[in-house]
Motif scaffolding. Structure first.
Motif, short mmCIF file in Angstrom:
data_model
loop_
_atom_site.label_atom_id
_atom_site.label_comp_id
_atom_site.label_asym_id
_atom_site.label_seq_id
_atom_site.Cartn_x
_atom_site.Cartn_y
_atom_site.Cartn_z
N THR A 135 0.85 -1.19 0.00
CA THR A 135 0.00 0.00 0.00
C THR A 135 0.88 1.23 0.00
OG1 THR A 135 -1.78 -1.14 1.20
CG2 THR A 135 -1.80 1.26 1.25
N ILE A 136 0.62 2.10 -1.00
CA ILE A 136 1.43 3.31 -1.10
C ILE A 136 0.59 4.58 -0.94
CG2 ILE A 136 3.18 2.20 -2.55
CD1 ILE A 136 1.79 3.44 -4.99
N GLY A 137 -0.76 4.46 -0.98
CA GLY A 137 -1.61 5.64 -0.82
C GLY A 137 -3.08 5.23 -0.69
N ARG A 138 -3.98 6.28 -0.77
CA ARG A 138 -5.42 6.03 -0.62
C ARG A 138 -6.18 6.73 -1.75
NH1 ARG A 138 -6.51 2.26 3.57
NH2 ARG A 138 -4.73 2.41 4.98
N VAL A 139 -7.28 6.12 -2.19
CA VAL A 139 -8.10 6.72 -3.23
C VAL A 139 -8.68 8.02 -2.72
CG1 VAL A 139 -10.21 6.44 -4.59
CG2 VAL A 139 -8.65 4.50 -4.26
N GLY A 140 -8.77 9.05 -3.62
CA GLY A 140 -9.32 10.33 -3.22
C GLY A 140 -9.98 11.04 -4.39
N ALA A 141 -10.17 12.35 -4.24
CA ALA A 141 -10.83 13.16 -5.27
C ALA A 141 -10.14 14.52 -5.39
CB ALA A 141 -12.31 13.32 -4.96
N THR A 142 -8.85 14.50 -5.37
CA THR A 142 -8.09 15.75 -5.48
C THR A 142 -7.80 16.05 -6.95
OG1 THR A 142 -6.01 14.55 -5.21
CG2 THR A 142 -7.05 15.41 -3.22
N GLY A 143 -7.62 17.34 -7.27
CA GLY A 143 -7.34 17.75 -8.64
C GLY A 143 -8.62 17.91 -9.44
N ASN A 144 -8.51 17.69 -10.75
CA ASN A 144 -9.64 17.88 -11.67
C ASN A 144 -10.43 16.55 -11.76
OD1 ASN A 144 -11.39 18.83 -13.59
ND2 ASN A 144 -9.93 18.67 -15.31
N VAL A 145 -11.44 16.43 -10.92
CA VAL A 145 -12.23 15.18 -10.84
C VAL A 145 -13.69 15.51 -10.67
CG1 VAL A 145 -10.33 13.83 -9.87
CG2 VAL A 145 -11.90 15.02 -8.35
N THR A 146 -14.52 14.50 -10.90
CA THR A 146 -15.96 14.61 -10.63
C THR A 146 -16.38 13.70 -9.47
OG1 THR A 146 -16.40 12.91 -12.29
CG2 THR A 146 -16.48 15.21 -13.01
N GLY A 147 -15.46 12.91 -8.96
CA GLY A 147 -15.75 12.02 -7.84
C GLY A 147 -14.51 11.24 -7.47
N PRO A 148 -14.54 10.54 -6.31
CA PRO A 148 -13.35 9.80 -5.87
C PRO A 148 -13.06 8.62 -6.81
CG PRO A 148 -15.22 9.31 -4.45
CD PRO A 148 -15.67 10.42 -5.34
N HIS A 149 -11.82 8.53 -7.25
CA HIS A 149 -11.38 7.42 -8.09
C HIS A 149 -9.85 7.44 -8.20
CE1 HIS A 149 -11.31 10.69 -11.05
NE2 HIS A 149 -10.44 9.94 -11.75
N LEU A 150 -9.29 6.35 -8.65
CA LEU A 150 -7.85 6.25 -8.92
C LEU A 150 -7.64 6.36 -10.43
CD1 LEU A 150 -4.85 5.61 -8.31
CD2 LEU A 150 -5.47 3.17 -8.47
N HIS A 151 -6.91 7.40 -10.87
CA HIS A 151 -6.53 7.54 -12.29
C HIS A 151 -5.16 6.89 -12.45
CE1 HIS A 151 -6.03 9.36 -16.27
NE2 HIS A 151 -4.76 9.64 -15.88
N LEU A 152 -5.10 5.76 -13.19
CA LEU A 152 -3.86 5.01 -13.38
C LEU A 152 -3.36 5.22 -14.81
CD1 LEU A 152 -1.95 2.90 -11.96
CD2 LEU A 152 -3.23 1.14 -13.20
N GLU A 153 -2.10 5.69 -14.91
CA GLU A 153 -1.46 5.84 -16.22
C GLU A 153 -0.21 4.95 -16.29
OE1 GLU A 153 -0.48 9.71 -17.59
OE2 GLU A 153 -2.56 10.48 -17.43
N VAL A 154 0.03 4.38 -17.46
CA VAL A 154 1.23 3.58 -17.70
C VAL A 154 1.99 4.25 -18.86
CG1 VAL A 154 2.17 1.34 -18.36
CG2 VAL A 154 0.10 1.48 -16.92
N ARG A 155 3.27 4.60 -18.59
CA ARG A 155 4.07 5.31 -19.59
C ARG A 155 5.36 4.51 -19.86
NH1 ARG A 155 3.09 10.96 -20.42
NH2 ARG A 155 1.24 11.66 -19.28
N LYS A 156 5.62 4.41 -21.18
CA LYS A 156 6.87 3.78 -21.63
C LYS A 156 7.60 4.75 -22.57
CE LYS A 156 5.80 -1.16 -21.37
NZ LYS A 156 5.78 -2.41 -22.13
N GLY A 157 8.84 5.06 -22.23
CA GLY A 157 9.63 5.98 -23.08
C GLY A 157 8.98 7.34 -23.17
N GLY A 158 8.19 7.75 -22.14
CA GLY A 158 7.57 9.05 -22.10
C GLY A 158 6.21 9.08 -22.77
N SER A 159 5.74 7.97 -23.36
CA SER A 159 4.44 7.93 -24.04
C SER A 159 3.49 7.04 -23.25
CB SER A 159 4.59 7.42 -25.46
OG SER A 159 5.45 8.28 -26.21
N THR A 160 2.20 7.43 -23.28
CA THR A 160 1.18 6.65 -22.55
C THR A 160 0.79 5.43 -23.37
OG1 THR A 160 -0.64 7.93 -23.49
CG2 THR A 160 0.30 8.69 -21.39
N VAL A 161 0.45 4.34 -22.64
CA VAL A 161 -0.10 3.12 -23.24
C VAL A 161 -1.40 2.79 -22.53
CG1 VAL A 161 2.19 2.28 -23.94
CG2 VAL A 161 1.22 1.63 -21.70
N ASP A 162 -2.17 1.87 -23.11
CA ASP A 162 -3.46 1.47 -22.50
C ASP A 162 -3.18 0.68 -21.23
OD1 ASP A 162 -6.00 0.69 -21.84
OD2 ASP A 162 -6.42 -0.38 -23.71
#
Length: 330
Positions: free
Chosen positions: A291-318
């Protein structure tokens, strides 16, 4: 009874009974008055006879010379008056009434007084009996009222005890249910914080989630014009976990991403955890499922959720395809 011939006057002297000599002797021969009914009448009659006999010469013989007394012939009261028919003997009361009408009247009055006294005694006895019955009825009614009051009191006490027992049972049941709910919550929390089963050293980023926005969805909400990650909607405070072993290279506020943690894996792939409510680890190495953190609703959001991004070589992937490629069932 043998009648002696009267002696000559020269021998004893002639004595003729006078009115004074036949009066009832007073003094030692007097009988005290008797009170009551026929017994008194008989007594008076006897005294009268004795006094008459004494008046004929017996009582005064001590003071005069002895003479022969001639008694007049008395009517035979036992015979039918000389007609040859025998009369029925009279009772003592009848003879007393014939001898003295005043005594008979007094006897009648005494008998009436006795009857009145008897009636009064009977009435008094009846009144006492009725009073005793009334008192017994009153005591029985009072006993019945006391018994009813005691029964009502006992029922009230039983109802009170039953209510107290029901209340105690309800409180015990409520406490048991609360304890069960608490244990269930603790178990759910422990399950959330427990590392997810890894597939070849990989773990899901969170639990109890719902996928809402997928990678590549276009919209004006994103500055790039499309969604660059995968959204895991979950309650605020839901644990966020490392998908694989790596090192935290960044942790802090990041504008529209809110609070963000960047985890770098051994092959150089970066995994971004955004919109966190809190950060448990901000630097150093972590293992898969930590466990490294907790789900929240900070920043530009409409509700509590975890936004997960995966980046390789500086580019996003699915992120969904990448996780599935690691053997995870998202």
């Amino acid at each position: 009874m043998e009648i002696q011939e009267p002696p000559t006057a020269g021998a004893w002297g002639e004595w003729n009974p006078t009115e004074d000599s036949v009066r009832p002797v007073r003094g030692k021969h007097r009988v005290a008055k008797q009170r009551g009914g026929l017994a008194r009448s008989s007594t008076v009659l006897g005294v009268g006879v004795i006094a008459a006999v004494g008046a004929s010469g017996i009582a005064t013989a001590q003071d005069r010379p002895q003479v022969s007394i001639s008694l007049p012939a008395l009517p035979d009261i036992m015979s039918g008056g000389g007609n040859g028919q025998q009369e029925k003997p009279s009772s003592g009361a009848e003879r007393a009434a014939q001898a003295n009408p005043v005594i008979a009247q007094h006897a009648d009055r005494t008998a009436d007084a006795g009857e009145i006294l008897r009636n009064r005694i009977l009435q008094q006895a009846e009144s006492q009996h009725e009073a005793a019955e009334a008192e017994a009825r009153a005591q029985a009614e009072q006993a019945a009222r006391d018994a009813a009051a005691q029964e009502a009191k006992d029922r009230l006490e039983e109802a009170r005890k039953a209510a107290e027992e029901a209340k105690a049972q309800a409180e015990a049941k409520a406490a048991e249910e609360a304890e069960t709910a608490r244990k269930a919550a603790e178990e759910a929390k422990a399950a959330q914080e427990r590392p997810a089963p890894a597939a070849g050293g990989y773990s899901l980023p969170t639990s109890s989630y719902t996928l809402t926005s997928h990678y590549g969805v276009s919209g004006s909400m994103w500055s790039s014009g499309h969604h660059t990650g995968l959204d895991f909607a979950a309650p605020t405070g839901t644990p966020v976990k490392a998908v694989a072993a790596g090192k935290i290279t960044s942790a802090g506020w990041s504008g529209a991403y809110g609070y963000r943690i960047v985890l770098q894996l051994a092959d150089g792939t970066e995994v971004w955890y955004c919109h966190l409510s809190s950060m448990s680890v901000t630097s150093g190495s972590v293992g898969a499922g930590d466990t490294i953190g907790r789900v929240g609703a900070t920043g530009n959001v409409t509700g509590p959720h975890l936004h997960l991004e995966v980046r390789k070589g500086g580019s996003t992937v699915d992120p969904l395809a990448w996780l599935e490629s690691k053997g995870l069932n998202v």
